[in-house]
Design a protein around this motif. Structure first.
Motif, PDB file in Angstrom:
ATOM      1  N   LEU A 114       2.111   1.767  -3.435  1.00 11.37           N
ATOM      2  CA  LEU A 114       1.019   2.247  -4.270  1.00 11.37           C
ATOM      3  C   LEU A 114       0.851   3.760  -4.090  1.00 11.37           C
ATOM      4  O   LEU A 114       0.695   4.514  -5.058  1.00 11.37           O
ATOM      5  N   LEU A 115       0.891   4.190  -2.838  1.00 11.45           N
ATOM      6  CA  LEU A 115       0.697   5.606  -2.530  1.00 11.45           C
ATOM      7  C   LEU A 115       1.873   6.458  -3.021  1.00 11.45           C
ATOM      8  O   LEU A 115       1.734   7.661  -3.211  1.00 11.45           O
ATOM      9  N   LEU A 116       3.026   5.818  -3.236  1.00 15.31           N
ATOM     10  CA  LEU A 116       4.168   6.531  -3.823  1.00 15.31           C
ATOM     11  C   LEU A 116       4.180   6.383  -5.347  1.00 15.31           C
ATOM     12  O   LEU A 116       5.158   6.722  -6.001  1.00 15.31           O
ATOM     13  N   ASN A 117       3.084   5.820  -5.877  1.00 12.40           N
ATOM     14  CA  ASN A 117       2.918   5.735  -7.334  1.00 12.40           C
ATOM     15  C   ASN A 117       3.906   4.772  -7.980  1.00 12.40           C
ATOM     16  O   ASN A 117       4.256   4.928  -9.148  1.00 12.40           O
ATOM     17  N   LYS A 118       4.363   3.776  -7.215  1.00 15.19           N
ATOM     18  CA  LYS A 118       5.347   2.840  -7.768  1.00 15.19           C
ATOM     19  C   LYS A 118       4.689   1.619  -8.392  1.00 15.19           C
ATOM     20  O   LYS A 118       5.343   0.781  -8.973  1.00 15.19           O
ATOM     21  N   ASP A 119       3.388   1.501  -8.194  1.00 14.54           N
ATOM     22  CA  ASP A 119       2.630   0.414  -8.787  1.00 14.54           C
ATOM     23  C   ASP A 119       1.292   1.031  -9.193  1.00 14.54           C
ATOM     24  O   ASP A 119       0.824   1.953  -8.532  1.00 14.54           O
ATOM     25  N   ILE A 120       0.697   0.533 -10.249  1.00 14.88           N
ATOM     26  CA  ILE A 120      -0.538   1.161 -10.738  1.00 14.88           C
ATOM     27  C   ILE A 120      -1.738   0.709  -9.910  1.00 14.88           C
ATOM     28  O   ILE A 120      -1.887  -0.482  -9.630  1.00 14.88           O
ATOM     29  N   TYR A 121      -2.590   1.657  -9.530  1.00 18.46           N
ATOM     30  CA  TYR A 121      -3.755   1.332  -8.723  1.00 18.46           C
ATOM     31  C   TYR A 121      -4.748   0.473  -9.490  1.00 18.46           C
ATOM     32  O   TYR A 121      -5.083   0.750 -10.642  1.00 18.46           O
TER      33      TYR A 121
ATOM     34  N   TYR B 190      -5.284  -4.453  -5.951  1.00 14.00           N
ATOM     35  CA  TYR B 190      -3.834  -4.280  -6.038  1.00 14.00           C
ATOM     36  C   TYR B 190      -3.059  -5.218  -5.108  1.00 14.00           C
ATOM     37  O   TYR B 190      -1.940  -5.599  -5.413  1.00 14.00           O
TER      38      TYR B 190
ATOM     39  N   THR C 211       0.826  -1.210   0.000  1.00 17.61           N
ATOM     40  CA  THR C 211       0.000   0.000   0.000  1.00 17.61           C
ATOM     41  C   THR C 211       0.862   1.263   0.000  1.00 17.61           C
ATOM     42  O   THR C 211       0.565   2.237  -0.703  1.00 17.61           O
ATOM     43  N   ALA C 212       1.938   1.234   0.768  1.00 18.32           N
ATOM     44  CA  ALA C 212       2.840   2.391   0.790  1.00 18.32           C
ATOM     45  C   ALA C 212       3.431   2.636  -0.604  1.00 18.32           C
ATOM     46  O   ALA C 212       3.513   3.777  -1.071  1.00 18.32           O
TER      47      ALA C 212
END
Lengths: 267, 267
Positions: free
Chosen positions: A244-251, A255, A241-242
């Protein structure tokens, strides 16, 4: 974020027993479960009790690689044990670890170069662990310089600023967070920043909560690797989740599942 | 870390119904439970459906103060509704909120000065929310300047860099984290940094996990206030643990209980 499973360590009684009795099944299971839990790499430590640490490391590395294909982190303090593990690794390994002491760097950096391994550098020397962020950063710089002298790209270095237990050195937790941020600008390409996470919660009552909270804070500051318990689902969920929130994986709505399916695919 | 309970908001059906029917018990219960959960302040919003918003705000503020002594955050967009709430507050209130638009600042900053209130400043203006961290920080500076012109100490200003839902504006999450860090050095004393947290997880499947992960990351970057759901025990546990790890509270094995006992003492 590189998750390195911490459980194949002879400090755990079940692992020590499996090593002693050459019980492959216990090791296979633990390797597979850690990867299924989200580990991208597995730490391998024969523990302090092994009578013949070289033979134990050889057996352990071979046995793990029968079950999983992920790279291994060879965890020891003895050069001959490192060699025993490194020479058998099928994927590019990680050396865990050197300190910033010249004597250690002079042995382990050439070994990293020889085996095309990455290497963890602990921000400590003969005087121990500096109590300030600046002191830790200075030692990180020494480690990075030693890597460069040995022709090792600085992005193969994993700086570990050595988190201490919150119940005995509470003021150090924020200093380590600052060190993570500062070390990211020490070289180009920057080194990786790594924590041996579980140390932060030693002998506390809320170990899992403290572990995952600190790990998320450290990720916000730039941490990109951790040796931790990938069997702790809430911990791994927090990491995913962290990121994801740093935009390192696509939502996407699923996820968490998507991340784990990717991890298992490389098993 | 200031936790502002979000639940006394007419956007929740049960609250809208209680306001309409003047059902004090529902409001008392929700006020007490939020404080017991860890809220230090309660946000008060009559919601969009109230026919007479001024009367509704007056009733709501009076009713809440029958049950708890914590300060209130008066949440509206209308000057007359702010006045209605502010004039009844027993403890120093918070105005939620102004934008960086001159027309708004010219009304709400003098109002903050008149009622000795703190004030939330949203980093948006007529053009909307800037898509960059720099753009948000620039608007924060305008808000801080307006506070100073009105004789309001800069530590009475709560800058809200406006987090957007991760599923529609994923790249904004890290920009808001950077804004938090940057705004901390805009003035001396520094402004507070606040988030309306639940927005980050709107219409996602793992709302609570996303909320608490983002909040912990934001705390690591310097956030010191959040409007959030203090009935979410895991969220509040994460906040307490993050603050412990930043050395803002002294470690003891029962630190979670100790924190909540302190919160209830001010109820």
């Amino acid at each position: 974020m590189l998750i390195i499973g911490e459980r194949l360590n002879g400090m755990f009684k079940s692992v020590a027993k499996a090593i002693k009795e050459k019980d492959s099944k216990v090791i296979h299971d633990l390797a597979v479960k850690q990867v299924e839990g989200g580990a991208h790499m597995l730490d391998v430590n024969v523990g302090p009790a092994s009578a013949d640490a070289v033979a134990a490391m050889e057996w352990l590395v071979k046995t793990i690689q029968e079950a999983v294909d992920v790279p291994l982190s060879i965890d020891s303090t003895k050069p001959e044990v490192f060699e025993a593990g490194l020479k058998l690794c099928k994927a590019k390994p990680l050396i865990n670890s050197t300190t910033a002491e010249k004597e250690k760097l002079d042995i382990l950096m050439p070994m990293a170069a020889k085996y095309d391994a990455s290497i963890i550098g602990l921000t400590m020397d003969k005087k121990g662990i500096p109590s300030t962020g600046e002191g830790r950063t200075e030692l990180a710089l020494n480690i990075i310089a030693a890597a460069m002298e040995n022709g090792i790209s600085t992005d193969r270095v994993y700086i570990d600023p050595l988190i201490l237990p919150v119940n005995v050195a509470q003021d150090q937790c924020s200093k380590v967070l600052e060190t993570i941020r500062e070390c990211k600008i020490l070289s180009d390409p920057p080194p990786h920043l790594l924590l041996g996470l579980s140390n932060v919660s030693q002998k506390t009552l809320n170990r899992e909560l403290i572990n995952r909270t600190y790990l998320v804070m450290a990720i916000a500051m730039g941490l990109d690797a951790a040796i931790c318990d990938s069997l702790d689902k809430e911990l791994v969920d927090s990491v995913i989740t962290a990121e994801l929130l740093l935009n390192k994986d696509i939502y996407c709505d699923s996820y968490l599942d998507a991340y784990r399916k990717k991890a298992v695919a490389v098993r």
